[in-house]
Design an enzyme around this catalytic site. Structure first.
Site, short mmCIF file in Angstrom:
data_model
loop_
_atom_site.label_atom_id
_atom_site.label_comp_id
_atom_site.label_asym_id
_atom_site.label_seq_id
_atom_site.Cartn_x
_atom_site.Cartn_y
_atom_site.Cartn_z
N ASP A 46 6.39 3.80 1.26
CA ASP A 46 7.32 2.73 0.91
C ASP A 46 8.29 2.47 2.06
O ASP A 46 9.11 1.56 2.00
CB ASP A 46 8.06 3.03 -0.39
N SER A 47 8.14 3.24 3.14
CA SER A 47 8.85 2.94 4.39
C SER A 47 8.48 1.56 4.90
O SER A 47 9.17 1.00 5.77
CB SER A 47 8.51 3.99 5.45
N ASP A 85 2.33 5.43 -1.68
CA ASP A 85 3.63 5.80 -2.25
C ASP A 85 3.88 5.10 -3.58
O ASP A 85 3.59 3.90 -3.71
CB ASP A 85 4.75 5.40 -1.29
N LYS A 115 1.79 9.44 -3.81
CA LYS A 115 2.89 10.33 -3.45
C LYS A 115 4.13 9.91 -4.22
O LYS A 115 4.40 8.71 -4.35
CB LYS A 115 3.18 10.29 -1.95
N GLU A 117 8.43 11.07 -4.93
CA GLU A 117 9.57 11.88 -4.54
C GLU A 117 10.15 12.61 -5.74
O GLU A 117 10.14 12.09 -6.85
CB GLU A 117 10.65 11.00 -3.92
N GLU A 184 10.71 16.77 3.97
CA GLU A 184 11.37 15.87 4.93
C GLU A 184 12.78 16.34 5.25
O GLU A 184 13.62 16.54 4.37
CB GLU A 184 11.42 14.44 4.40
#
Length: 280
Positions: A46-47, A85, A115, A117, A184
């Site tokens: 999602d970057s 993401d 993925k 978080e 991270e």
């Protein structure tokens, strides 16, 4: 796709002490280049909100954004495992929504894993998604979707309580069924300890060399953004400078009538153009 890198290869690589390589991609040509270079895994992060869409952070990225870009990356990939993401709020509203949205990324986007978080607080979601047959990669430490809670980009786990939380989260993510976990921006020695403790591989970003693999944003690695170079990134090229110089050369050639030449143009028979001229 053929000769695919799989979740089993993630686990096998950790056992064999072979470092896992991960880079980001958000479009077909980049994915194709990375895949042909032999990268193990491509993360459609999602970057993309920041490096492709120009947002200040990742919280503006939607499911539709992710599906659109995952599709493009999958089209350019034959070997690498594509991980997509789960964007902000796509798994925060309950197990049902989490499974539905993960399924959309796999069924509509075409990625082979997702993925997300977060740690202990999302173990039920991770368990439900994996139970639905969708592999999950965890993400701990600095989690960009929580930027408003962290108050900016900050290294996590430097205090005793902070380190304990990340360790508990890592164990919870593993127990819930994740096949790997991104660490991270946590201290190198803490990342090494977690990597030793877990049976699933750790993928580091700004967390030192002892992780089982590494991931960085490709745009950072190739120097596409010249005014921003994170500490945890090694810059392997200066593509931004190359693109700017190419644009300047193009502008000069067009204005100086050096481009296009006859070699860049297409021909027509003289008698055809003569007839056209007479008619019009």
């Amino acid at each position: 796709m053929d000769n695919n890198f799989t979740t089993a290869d993630f686990i096998r690589s950790k056992k064999d002490r072979r470092k896992i390589t991960v880079l980001t991609a958000y479009d077909y040509p980049t994915a194709k280049i990375l895949d042909e270079a032999g990268i193990d895994c491509i993360l459609v992060g999602d970057s993309l909100g920041m490096v492709v869409l120009g947002y200040q952070d990742t919280t503006k990225v939607t499911m539709e954004d992710m599906i659109h870009h995952i599709k493009a990356v999958v089209r350019g990939t034959r070997h690498a495992m594509v991980v997509g993401d789960m964007p902000f709020t796509s798994y925060h509203t309950g197990v049902g929504d989490s499974v539905r949205n993960a399924a959309r990324l796999v069924m509509e986007g075409g990625c082979r894993a997702v993925k997300l978080e977060g740690g202990e607080e999302f173990k039920d979601e991770i368990r439900a998604i994996t139970r639905a047959g969708i592999p999950v990669m965890g993400h701990l430490g600095y989690t960009p979707q929580s930027i408003n809670i962290f108050g900016g980009h900050k290294v996590q786990g430097k205090t005793i309580e902070g380190a304990r939380k990340i360790i508990r989260d890592a164990l919870a993510v593993q127990e819930a069924g994740a096949f790997a976990v991104v660490l991270e921006c946590i201290p190198m020695k803490l990342a090494a300890f977690i990597s030793e403790k877990l049976s699933i591989p750790t993928i580091g970003i700004g967390s030192g060399m002892e992780c089982d693999g590494q991931v960085i944003v490709t745009h950072d690695a190739v120097g596409l953004f010249r005014d921003f170079s994170p500490k945890h990134v090694k810059k392997y090229a200066n593509v931004g400078d190359l693109i700017e110089q190419s644009a300047k050369d193009y502008i000069n050639d067009v204005q100086s009538k050096l481009f296009p030449t006859t070699g860049n143009s297409f021909k027509i028979d003289d008698e055809v153009i003569d007839i056209i001229r007479r008619e019009f």
